[in-house]
Enzyme design. Structure first.
Site, PDB file in Angstrom:
ATOM      1  N   ALA A  53     -26.455  23.587 -32.980  1.00 49.12           N
ATOM      2  CA  ALA A  53     -25.389  22.789 -32.348  1.00 49.12           C
ATOM      3  C   ALA A  53     -24.019  22.941 -33.010  1.00 49.12           C
ATOM      4  CB  ALA A  53     -25.821  21.330 -32.330  1.00 49.12           C
ATOM      5  N   ASP A 231     -29.310  18.181 -30.520  1.00 49.54           N
ATOM      6  CA  ASP A 231     -28.342  18.958 -29.749  1.00 49.54           C
ATOM      7  C   ASP A 231     -27.435  18.067 -28.918  1.00 49.54           C
ATOM      8  OD1 ASP A 231     -30.862  20.827 -30.171  1.00 49.54           O
ATOM      9  OD2 ASP A 231     -29.048  22.045 -30.041  1.00 49.54           O
ATOM     10  N   LYS A 242     -34.740  20.651 -30.004  1.00 52.47           N
ATOM     11  CA  LYS A 242     -35.599  21.800 -29.674  1.00 52.47           C
ATOM     12  C   LYS A 242     -36.954  21.364 -29.116  1.00 52.47           C
ATOM     13  CE  LYS A 242     -34.699  25.266 -29.863  1.00 52.47           C
ATOM     14  NZ  LYS A 242     -34.194  25.993 -28.661  1.00 52.47           N
TER      15      LYS A 242
END
Ligand code: MRU
Length: 348
Positions: A53, A231, A242
């Protein structure tokens, strides 16, 4: 971070070029990749030469600055707005990318040089925030701790230090006894390839485990603490990270292991009310059907590891509801996600 004898950041800009560590070659080769134009930087984000990120946020900010700097000098046809769209279409989930592009776009409306200054500022803030997250996170550990992590939220995923791994690095420097269980993180193996490489490079004791081993290890009380990156984080504290994060959070709850998320406030998106509003990237099925590695001669090769003729589905992220999350470690303090203190901390 130090590699060999030299100090590196994951991504940086010199002149009008963006430079980055070529992450698709790690852990086999350490190379620097140069992106002379904003379009090259876009492709590097899409192809995951730079990923994570914070790192794609910094790279996207630099790409926006490149578009301002280069459109002035030569490419008249290129409109800045088109460039912004191109950058925003590289990857959809990490909020940091959109956060950085917006800041640099607004700065660039004053002058291209101002865009460049803003992009450098974002990269610097990313590294500073990660360090602060490391300091706050390390306080949560006792003298000795066994940690589970997933994917790579180390310094390769940010400009420096990282988020989920920053407390590990800081704790080790404080003399604490840290051990890390590293989820391999199929399909691209960011855990087995990148997190393991980072930890080995820093002499931190660790083992790579199959993605489906964590429940068995928790049942045997081998894991004291789970810490993962993010993220995008919704206003209610739901976290996109993830693929595979959600199941780890559920089993951590079952076995009474604290589950923390570490992320800078630039990852929060209060326009997403809940995790359902977060766009989830779907990537090429080939990432599931094939694997890359090196052969005996050191050449990078791609091999099929699945039944020919079968198709694959490849969602890159999942969303963990805030009820599973003990706290979110940010540079501004630790947020109890389920207590809804998010807005308050973002405003400080
Ligand atoms: O697809 P990637 O490698 O860009 O995924 C990002 C991640 O590494 C993880 O989701 C991470 O935990 C959050 S980004 C620091």
């Amino acid at each position: 971070m130090i590699v060999g004898e030299k100090s590196y950041q994951t991504v940086w800009m010199e002149g009008t070029s963006v430079f980055m560590i070529q992450q698709n070659l790690l852990p086999f080769k350490f190379e620097i990749y140069e992106c002379p134009t904003y379009w090259d930087t876009c492709m590097a984000i899409t192809d995951m030469i730079v990923r994570g990120a914070g790192a794609i946020g910094a790279a996207a900010g630099y790409a926006m600055a490149q578009a301002f700097l280069l459109s002035n000098k030569k490419t008249k046809a290129l409109t800045i707005r088109e460039a912004r769209q191109d950058i925003e279409h590289t990857r959809p989930t990490a909020k940091n990318l959109f956060y950085a592009v917006d800041r640099v776009y607004k700065a660039g409306l004053i002058s291209p040089e101002n865009a460049m200054i803003e992009a450098q500022r974002i990269a610097l803030e990313d590294a500073q925030n990660s360090k602060k997250i490391g300091e706050l996170g390390a306080e949560l550990f006792g003298r000795s701790v066994n940690i589970l992590t997933h994917c790579n939220a180390g310094w390769l995923a940010f400009v420096d230090f990282g988020t989920a791994l920053a407390p590990v690095y800081l704790a080790k420097r404080q003399g604490k006894d840290v051990f890390v269980y590293v989820d391999e993180t199929r399909p691209r193996n960011q855990g087995a390839k990148l997190t393991a490489w980072e930890l080995h490079n820093d002499n931190i004791p660790h083992v790579i485990i199959p993605d489906n081993a964590a429940a068995a290890l928790m049942a045997r009380k081998k894991i004291d603490f789970v810490i993962m990156g993010a993220d995008r984080i919704a206003a209610n504290g739901d976290v996109a990270n993830k693929i595979g994060t959600l199941e780890k959070a559920i089993i951590a709850k079952e076995y009474g292991v604290p589950f923390y998320v570490a992320a800078p406030t630039s990852t929060f998106d209060i326009d997403c009310k809940t995790g359902k509003d977060i766009p989830i990237e779907e990537r090429d099925p080939d990432e599931v059907l094939f694997q890359t590695g090196i052969d005996n001669n050191g050449n990078l090769i791609k091999i099929r590891v699945s039944s020919p003729g079968s198709k694959a589905l490849n969602p890159a992220f999942d969303v963990t509801p805030s009820k599973y999350i003990e706290g979110i470690i940010t540079e501004k303090g630790i947020i109890k996600a389920h207590n809804m203190s998010i807005k308050k901390i973002l405003e400080t």
